[in-house]
Design a protein around this motif. Structure first.
Motif: not given
Length: 285
Positions: A46, A103, A105, A120, A184, A186, A197-199, A228, A285
Motif C-alpha cells: 500500500t 480500514g 490508514v 491500518r 486481498l 476485505t 474495505v478491500t486492500h 499491511d 486505499e
C-alpha cells in the motif's frame, strides 16, 4: 534615509517575512496537513519506503498530537507535542473529534516513545481481534481473504536507513528478486450502508507469534492497528511491554493518510532516476 538605515530596514523586513512564513507554515502544519515520509516497509505494498504524503489532520479533529514536535539534534532542540499542547489532553483529548473508520490508514503517536507510526485501523473499541495461522479474525469471524498476484522487489538496501526486505522465496542474493505472496483482504465496514474495505496485504509465512496471537479485546477509547506487510510490522499485535504498539488511545491519533504526493525509491530524494512517477497523487486505499 541613509544607506545604513535602508540596509537595516531591508534586513528587518526580510526577517519579518521569514518569521511570518514560518508562522503560516506552522499553523498550516498544525491545523490542516502534516507531511510524512514512509521510512519502513511495514505498509507494503500500500505504501512503499520513500512515499511522501500529507496527513489529513481534519479527519478526526484535533488533539495534543496535532501539534508538531520540533527536534533538531544539532542545536539541542527537542520540543515535544506534549510540551506545546499537553493542556489538550483533558477529557477525551480531542476538539471537533471525528470517528475513525475500520480500514483507514492512520498516522498516530506511539503511546510510549511518541514517535509517529502509520498503520491500518483493524479493531475499533469493543472489537475482538485475533490472528490464527496467518488469517485475521474479527469478532470471532474470519475476515475474507483472496489470493492475488506475487509482489516482487529487488533485494537491495532501501531508503535512507538502508533496510533489506524480507523474502518468502528463501535466501536471495544482492540484486535478486525478493518475492512475497499478495492477498486481498476485505474488512467489514464500520459504517452502516458503506461498502466493505478491500486492500492488499503481503505474506511471508504463517508461522510465528505475529501469525498466531491471543484474542485481543479493544478497550473503550482505544484502537487496534496492523501493518499491511503482515510479517514485517511492529503493531498492536505486540504489546508495549514487548516493544510493540499495543492499543492506541483516541487522543494519540494524528490524522488519515489519503493520497501519496511524491515517491522516491532511492537512498536519497536527490536520486532523481529513482523517482516513481506512477505513484504521484495515488490514493491510499
Amino acid at each position: 534615509m541613509s544607506e545604513n538605515g535602508g540596509l537595516v530596514g531591508s534586513i528587518v523586513e526580510t526577517v519579518k517575512t521569514i518569521v511570518y512564513a514560518l508562522l503560516i507554515a506552522g499553523i498550516f502544519r498544525t491545523v490542516f496537513f502534516q507531511p510524512f515520509w514512509i521510512p519502513s516497509g511495514s505498509m507494503k505494498d500500500t505504501l512503499l519506503i520513500g512515499d511522501f504524503l500529507f496527513v489529513n489532520k481534519m479527519a478526526y479533529g484535533y488533539s495534543y498530537a496535532s501539534c508538531p514536535s520540533i527536534k533538531i539534534e544539532r542545536f539541542g532542540i527537542d520540543v515535544d507535542a506534549e510540551d506545546l499542547c499537553g493542556w489538550m489532553q483533558s477529557g477525551d483529548g480531542r476538539f471537533l473529534g471525528g470517528t475513525p473508520e475500520r480500514g483507514d490508514v492512520i498516522v498516530f503517536r506511539h503511546p510510549v516513545t511518541g514517535a509517529d507510526y502509520i498503520k491500518r485501523l483493524i479493531g475499533l473499541p469493543g472489537d475482538t481481534v485475533q490472528v490464527k495461522e496467518g488469517l485475521l479474525y474479527l469478532n470471532g469471524k474470519q475476515v475474507q481473504v483472496a489470493a492475488d498476484d506475487t509482489f516482487s522487489e529487488t533485494y537491495e538496501p532501501q531508503g535512507p536507513e538502508g533496510n533489506l526486505p524480507r523474502c518468502a522465496n528463501g535466501p536471495v542474493g544482492p540484486g535478486g528478486d525478493c518475492e512475497k505472496l499478495r492477498f486481498l483482504e476485505t474488512l467489514p465496514s464500520s459504517v452502516e450502508g458503506e461498502p466493505d474495505v478491500t486492500h492488499g496485504i503481503l505474506k511471508i509465512t504463517d508461522r510465528g507469534y505475529a501469525n498466531n496471537t491471543p484474542a485481543f479485546t479493544v478497550p473503550e477509547g482505544k484502537y487496534f492497528f496492523m501493518g499491511d506487510n503482515r510479517d514485517n510490522s511492529t503493531d498492536s499485535r505486540f504489546q508495549q511491554t514487548a516493544g510493540g504498539v499495543g492499543f492506541v488511545d483516541y487522543k494519540d491519533l494524528i490524522g488519515r493518510a489519503d493520497r501519496i504526493m511524491f515517491s522516491s525509491g532511492g537512498r536519497s530524494m536527490l536520486y532523481f532516476w529513482t523517482w516513481r512517477s506512477d505513484r504521484y497523487f495515488k490514493a491510499v486505499e
